[in-house]
Design a protein around this motif. Structure first.
Motif, PDB file in Angstrom:
ATOM      1  N   ASP A  40       0.728  -1.383  -0.151  1.00  0.00           N
ATOM      2  CA  ASP A  40      -0.172  -0.098   0.082  1.00  0.00           C
ATOM      3  C   ASP A  40       0.865   1.143  -0.079  1.00  0.00           C
ATOM      4  O   ASP A  40       0.457   2.241  -0.812  1.00  0.00           O
ATOM      5  CB  ASP A  40      -0.781   0.052   1.206  1.00  0.00           C
ATOM      6  CG  ASP A  40      -2.242  -1.042   1.139  1.00  0.00           C
ATOM      7  OD1 ASP A  40      -2.117  -1.590   0.193  1.00  0.00           O
ATOM      8  OD2 ASP A  40      -2.519  -1.460   2.233  1.00  0.00           O
ATOM      9  N   GLN A  41       1.930   1.259   0.701  1.00  0.00           N
ATOM     10  CA  GLN A  41       2.720   2.403   0.695  1.00  0.00           C
ATOM     11  C   GLN A  41       3.623   2.787  -0.618  1.00  0.00           C
ATOM     12  O   GLN A  41       3.577   3.910  -0.909  1.00  0.00           O
ATOM     13  CB  GLN A  41       3.852   1.950   1.730  1.00  0.00           C
ATOM     14  CG  GLN A  41       3.820   2.312   3.287  1.00  0.00           C
ATOM     15  CD  GLN A  41       4.642   1.740   4.331  1.00  0.00           C
ATOM     16  OE1 GLN A  41       5.783   1.966   3.888  1.00  0.00           O
ATOM     17  NE2 GLN A  41       4.275   1.509   5.233  1.00  0.00           N
ATOM     18  N   ILE A  42       3.915   1.603  -1.298  1.00  0.00           N
ATOM     19  CA  ILE A  42       4.523   1.596  -2.371  1.00  0.00           C
ATOM     20  C   ILE A  42       3.598   2.255  -3.606  1.00  0.00           C
ATOM     21  O   ILE A  42       3.936   2.868  -4.252  1.00  0.00           O
ATOM     22  CB  ILE A  42       5.138   0.265  -2.856  1.00  0.00           C
ATOM     23  CG1 ILE A  42       6.266  -0.427  -2.119  1.00  0.00           C
ATOM     24  CG2 ILE A  42       5.662   0.368  -4.398  1.00  0.00           C
ATOM     25  CD1 ILE A  42       6.735  -1.834  -2.171  1.00  0.00           C
ATOM     26  N   SER A  43       2.496   1.729  -3.579  1.00  0.00           N
ATOM     27  CA  SER A  43       1.467   2.108  -4.356  1.00  0.00           C
ATOM     28  C   SER A  43       1.170   3.580  -4.131  1.00  0.00           C
ATOM     29  O   SER A  43       0.896   4.371  -5.389  1.00  0.00           O
ATOM     30  CB  SER A  43       0.153   1.253  -4.199  1.00  0.00           C
ATOM     31  OG  SER A  43       0.416  -0.045  -4.431  1.00  0.00           O
ATOM     32  N   ASP A  46       3.790   5.839  -5.568  1.00  0.00           N
ATOM     33  CA  ASP A  46       3.579   5.936  -6.975  1.00  0.00           C
ATOM     34  C   ASP A  46       2.296   6.440  -7.461  1.00  0.00           C
ATOM     35  O   ASP A  46       2.391   6.700  -8.787  1.00  0.00           O
ATOM     36  CB  ASP A  46       3.779   4.366  -7.617  1.00  0.00           C
ATOM     37  CG  ASP A  46       5.295   3.890  -7.520  1.00  0.00           C
ATOM     38  OD1 ASP A  46       5.957   4.621  -7.103  1.00  0.00           O
ATOM     39  OD2 ASP A  46       5.331   2.693  -7.898  1.00  0.00           O
ATOM     40  N   GLY A  47       1.698   6.685  -6.368  1.00  0.00           N
ATOM     41  CA  GLY A  47       0.227   7.419  -7.123  1.00  0.00           C
ATOM     42  C   GLY A  47      -0.815   6.620  -7.753  1.00  0.00           C
ATOM     43  O   GLY A  47      -1.641   7.258  -8.573  1.00  0.00           O
ATOM     44  N   VAL A  48      -0.690   5.349  -7.380  1.00  0.00           N
ATOM     45  CA  VAL A  48      -1.854   4.402  -8.016  1.00  0.00           C
ATOM     46  C   VAL A  48      -2.210   3.536  -6.856  1.00  0.00           C
ATOM     47  O   VAL A  48      -2.039   3.501  -5.818  1.00  0.00           O
ATOM     48  CB  VAL A  48      -1.002   3.317  -8.927  1.00  0.00           C
ATOM     49  CG1 VAL A  48      -0.164   4.210 -10.253  1.00  0.00           C
ATOM     50  CG2 VAL A  48       0.062   2.733  -8.233  1.00  0.00           C
ATOM     51  N   THR A  49      -3.334   2.835  -7.150  1.00  0.00           N
ATOM     52  CA  THR A  49      -3.927   1.892  -6.176  1.00  0.00           C
ATOM     53  C   THR A  49      -2.878   0.599  -5.963  1.00  0.00           C
ATOM     54  O   THR A  49      -2.155   0.339  -6.910  1.00  0.00           O
ATOM     55  CB  THR A  49      -5.533   1.315  -6.578  1.00  0.00           C
ATOM     56  OG1 THR A  49      -5.162   0.594  -7.993  1.00  0.00           O
ATOM     57  CG2 THR A  49      -6.345   2.578  -6.853  1.00  0.00           C
TER      58      THR A  49
END
Length: 97
Positions: A40-43, A46-49
């Motif tokens: 969730d943090q990585i997403s 990156d500005g994505v779900t």
């Protein structure tokens, strides 16, 4: 030393299954909650779900190496790589994000 690991909240290593689409196919992925939090943090970074990030990662792996034999293990290793990369950056770079 083991107390640091043994005393962690059991909710961290409890597993959760999430349903998503990979290359148009509906599937489910079961991971420990700690790994879901990192994904969730990585997403978010990156500005994505999270499903969009996982789907993109799956597509890129398919293109680069073919079908992974264990995609959930790949996701866990991706989380470790993210943590490692984050810890190697200077503190002022992390604070600026």
């Amino acid at each position: 030393m083991c107390q640091v690991f043994a005393a962690q909240d059991p909710q961290c290593y409890a597993a959760t299954t999430r349903r998503l689409r990979l290359n148009g196919q509906s599937t489910s992925i079961r991971l420990e909650n700690a790994f879901w939090e990192i994904l969730d943090q990585i997403s978010a970074k990156d500005g994505v779900t999270t499903p969009a990030f996982i789907s993109t990662l799956h597509s890129e792996v398919l293109e680069l190496r073919g079908e992974p034999s264990n995609f959930t293990s790949l996701l866990r290793c991706a989380c470790l790589a993210f943590i490692e990369a984050s810890s190697e950056r200077p503190a002022e770079m992390i604070a600026a994000e």
